[in-house]
Design an enzyme around this catalytic site. Sequence first.
Site: not given
Ligand code: SAM
Length: 258
Positions: A19, A42, A99, A117, A139-140, A160
Site C-alpha cells: 500500500h 483482486h 487498495s 472481486e 474473474d479479475g 493482487d
Molecule cells: N487488493 C486488496 C487490498 O490490497 O486491499 C486485497 C485483495 S486479497 C489479497 C485477494 C482478493 O481476491 C480476495 O478478496 C479474493 O476473494 C479475491 N479473488 C480471488 N480470486 C479472484 C479472481 N479470480 N478474480 C477476482 N477476485 C478474486
Amino acid sequence: MLSYQHAFHAGNLADVHKHALLATALARLTGKPKPLSYIETHAGRGLYNLRAEAALKTGEAEVGIVRALSSGWLPQDHPLREALAAIRAQHGPDSYPGSPLIAAHFLRPQDAAHLAELHPAEQAALAEVAGFARLHHQDGFAMANALIPPTPRRGMLLVDPSYEVKPDYDRMSDWITRMARKWNVGVIALWYPVLTDDRHRPMVGALAATHPQALRSEVRFPPARPGHGMVGSGMFVINPPYGLDTEADRLAALYAGL
Ligand code: SAM
C-alpha cells in the site's frame, strides 16, 4: 475455493509494503491533470476494521500498520499516511483502507476505476464503499483482459491475487507480459509473497528476464506465526512512475531493520 479472506491480514507488513508503493504511485500519477484509468483485478472488501475479530485473531496489523505508524515509518506527508488519515476521519480510528479505498483517495472525477472481486461477501462489502468505481463481479484476469488497453489510456493496473492455487504462479508471468504488450504505457504492478519454499521464484525470474527495466521491490520480515511460509512481500512494477524506486529503497531499509 476462495477461502482466502483479507480481513485476517489487513494492515499486515505485506499490506504496508504494497500500500505504501501503491499510494506513492497514485500520488505521482494524479500529480498531472490528464485523466487516468485505475484497474484492479483482486479488490477485496475495500475497508477493514482492525479491532474486528478476524484482525485481532491474527494480530498481524498490530505488528504491521500499527507499529509502522508508531515507529515513524510513514512521514506526515507520505501518500499512504494521508490516505489513512482521510479514511480514519470518515470511518473511525480503527479503520484501515484496502487498495480500492487508497485509490479512491487519489482518483479524481476525470479518472475511471474498475474493480473485480469474486467472493460474494467481499463483493457486497466493497459495493458499500466503492461508489467511485465500476464493480465487476467476475474473474479479475478476464475483466482486465477485456478492458486493456483502457480509456483513458494513461493509468495503472494492480494485480493482487491470493495465490490460493499453484496455477496462479505458473500463468502469471505470461499473463502480465500479455497485458504489458497490449498496454505499453500502463503502470502494471503485481504483488507476490516471498515464500520460504521459493514457489514465487520462477514467476519473478521469468518476469525480470522479460521486463529488465521494471522495478522489483522485495522486503523481508519475520513470519506472522512460527513456521508460516510467508517471509516477505514483493511488488513487480512495469513502467514505474518517477520516484517509485526511491520509495522502494526507503522501504527496503526500514524492513531490513526488523
Ligand atoms: N487488493 C486488496 C487490498 O490490497 O486491499 C486485497 C485483495 S486479497 C489479497 C485477494 C482478493 O481476491 C480476495 O478478496 C479474493 O476473494 C479475491 N479473488 C480471488 N480470486 C479472484 C479472481 N479470480 N478474480 C477476482 N477476485 C478474486
